[in-house]
Design an enzyme around this catalytic site. Structure first.
Site, PDB file in Angstrom:
ATOM      1  N   LYS A 211      12.827 -32.950 -16.391  1.00 23.57           N
ATOM      2  CA  LYS A 211      12.290 -34.315 -16.520  1.00 23.57           C
ATOM      3  C   LYS A 211      13.232 -35.236 -17.287  1.00 23.57           C
ATOM      4  O   LYS A 211      14.141 -34.787 -17.968  1.00 23.57           O
ATOM      5  CB  LYS A 211      10.894 -34.259 -17.149  1.00 23.57           C
ATOM      6  CG  LYS A 211       9.864 -33.803 -16.105  1.00 23.57           C
ATOM      7  CD  LYS A 211       8.439 -33.855 -16.581  1.00 23.57           C
ATOM      8  CE  LYS A 211       7.515 -33.431 -15.426  1.00 23.57           C
ATOM      9  NZ  LYS A 211       6.150 -33.164 -15.882  1.00 23.57           N
ATOM     10  N   ARG A 245       5.477 -24.731 -16.117  1.00 22.33           N
ATOM     11  CA  ARG A 245       5.641 -25.170 -14.717  1.00 22.33           C
ATOM     12  C   ARG A 245       7.093 -25.594 -14.534  1.00 22.33           C
ATOM     13  O   ARG A 245       7.535 -26.571 -15.134  1.00 22.33           O
ATOM     14  CB  ARG A 245       4.685 -26.333 -14.450  1.00 22.33           C
ATOM     15  CG  ARG A 245       4.740 -26.873 -13.030  1.00 22.33           C
ATOM     16  CD  ARG A 245       3.819 -28.075 -12.886  1.00 22.33           C
ATOM     17  NE  ARG A 245       3.802 -28.599 -11.537  1.00 22.33           N
ATOM     18  CZ  ARG A 245       4.700 -29.444 -11.048  1.00 22.33           C
ATOM     19  NH1 ARG A 245       5.685 -29.879 -11.808  1.00 22.33           N
ATOM     20  NH2 ARG A 245       4.599 -29.869  -9.802  1.00 22.33           N
TER      21      ARG A 245
HETATM   22  N1  HH2 Z   1       4.530 -32.646 -13.444  1.00 19.94           N
HETATM   23  C1  HH2 Z   1       4.751 -33.081 -12.177  1.00 19.94           C
HETATM   24  C2  HH2 Z   1       3.825 -32.793 -11.162  1.00 19.94           C
HETATM   25  N2  HH2 Z   1       2.730 -32.039 -11.410  1.00 19.94           N
HETATM   26  N3  HH2 Z   1       1.408 -30.798 -12.911  1.00 19.94           N
HETATM   27  C3  HH2 Z   1       1.176 -30.348 -14.150  1.00 19.94           C
HETATM   28  N4  HH2 Z   1       0.096 -29.599 -14.405  1.00 19.94           N
HETATM   29  N5  HH2 Z   1       2.030 -30.624 -15.196  1.00 19.94           N
HETATM   30  C4  HH2 Z   1       3.152 -31.382 -15.026  1.00 19.94           C
HETATM   31  O1  HH2 Z   1       3.876 -31.635 -16.001  1.00 19.94           O
HETATM   32  C5  HH2 Z   1       3.425 -31.887 -13.713  1.00 19.94           C
HETATM   33  C6  HH2 Z   1       2.509 -31.573 -12.660  1.00 19.94           C
HETATM   34  C7  HH2 Z   1       5.968 -33.882 -11.868  1.00 19.94           C
HETATM   35  O2  HH2 Z   1       7.040 -33.062 -11.500  1.00 19.94           O
HETATM   36  P1  HH2 Z   1       7.471 -32.727 -10.000  1.00 19.94           P
HETATM   37  O3  HH2 Z   1       6.366 -32.076  -9.254  1.00 19.94           O
HETATM   38  O4  HH2 Z   1       8.731 -31.963 -10.021  1.00 19.94           O
HETATM   39  O5  HH2 Z   1       7.833 -34.131  -9.379  1.00 19.94           O
HETATM   40  P2  HH2 Z   1       7.067 -35.137  -8.425  1.00 19.94           P
HETATM   41  O6  HH2 Z   1       5.823 -35.573  -9.102  1.00 19.94           O
HETATM   42  O7  HH2 Z   1       8.053 -36.273  -8.260  1.00 19.94           O
HETATM   43  O8  HH2 Z   1       6.768 -34.446  -7.142  1.00 19.94           O
END
Ligand code: HH2
Length: 265
Positions: A211, A245
């Site tokens: 992040k 995660r």
């Molecule tokens: N962060 C993201 C998405 N889902 N769920 C939980 N429980 N905790 C988190 O910190 C979290 C999450 C964002 O990351 P990512 O899925 O890699 O990116 P994007 O939202 O752009 O798909």
């Protein structure tokens, strides 16, 4: 509660996620990647069809279903524990019917309160995450008087809502929502005081992977954040988090097992 820290691997079936957008948009590559993460040691594979990165536009239900359901069906049928990363009750329900075991709702029931009922009726696990505002605008000057106390209180309120909806206490996990309506300093503070959240007695899930607070701290682009992520994961294990995660499963499983070995020695 957990005999060891669990690793949740991330699979985004999206064109626009901040670190893996577009890489797993077709079903075959999303399925292959999910199975690879499970082989590398992911305890859970978190499959999502809508990016929640800052500024992201929302996706309609039909499109989100089209992206994730066939992938979840296949991955779950291979014996992998799947969570669905969604804020929509219709997607959560279809995902559970397709074999998912956990609903990961980054809005903490705010966008679609019916998610709580879906989780209660199915007996699925639920991750309730803290987000200030909504993805389109959440990074526009977020403010807290005391970020740790406020996030903790809101998470406990969400846990109360989950219990009141009939979700079992053992099915609820809390997530401080790193990067969701928080500055770099807010994120660092939440991590620094992770023990406070852990002390509340619910499993704690944290998603720091790649992040921007890592990029801003180290002055590195999104492709170069694996060591920064490793440092955060080691800290989270040391301070009692239950689930991390992450995108880089092979590397983070090693970081988790090594840190646990020190902790347990
Ligand atoms: N962060 C993201 C998405 N889902 N769920 C939980 N429980 N905790 C988190 O910190 C979290 C999450 C964002 O990351 P990512 O899925 O890699 O990116 P994007 O939202 O752009 O798909």
């Amino acid at each position: 509660m957990f005999d060891r820290v669990h690793v949740m691997g991330v699979v985004n079936v999206t064109p626009d996620s901040f670190s893996d957008g577009g890489r797993f948009l077709d079903q075959t590559s999303a399925i292959d990647h999910s199975l690879k993460l499970a082989e590398e040691g992911a305890d859970i594979v978190d499959i999502g069809g809508e990016s929640t990165r800052p500024g992201a536009e929302s996706v309609d239900t039909a499109e989100e279903l089209r992206r994730v359901i066939p992938v979840i069906e296949k991955v779950a049928s291979e014996g992998v524990i799947v969570s669905v990363d969604t804020t929509k009750s219709e997607v959560a329900l279809a995902a559970l019917e397709a074999g998912a075991a956990i609903v990961n709702d980054v809005s903490g029931f705010k966008f679609d309160p019916k998610i709580a009922t879906v989780a209660a009726d199915s007996g699925a696990g639920i991750v309730v995450m803290h987000m200030k505002g909504e993805p389109r605008t959440m990074q526009k000057d977020p403010h807290y008087d005391d970020v740790v106390a406020e996030v903790r209180k809101e998470l406990l309120d969400m846990a109360d809502k989950a219990l009141a909806s009939g979700i079992g206490r053992e099915a609820i996990a809390l997530d401080p929502g790193i990067g969701f309506g928080k500055t770099t300093e807010h994120n660092l503070q939440l991590l620094r005081w992770n023990t406070t959240l852990v002390d509340d007695g619910f499993p704690v899930v944290v998603g720091p992977s790649r992040k921007s607070f890592i990029g801003l701290t180290l002055d590195l682009g999104v492709e170069e954040r694996v060591e920064g992520t490793a440092a955060v994961v080691a800290w989270l294990v040391a301070t009692g988090a239950h689930v991390v995660r992450v995108h880089d499963v092979k590397e983070m499983v090693r970081v988790v097992r090594m840190t646990e070995a020190i902790k347990k020695s």
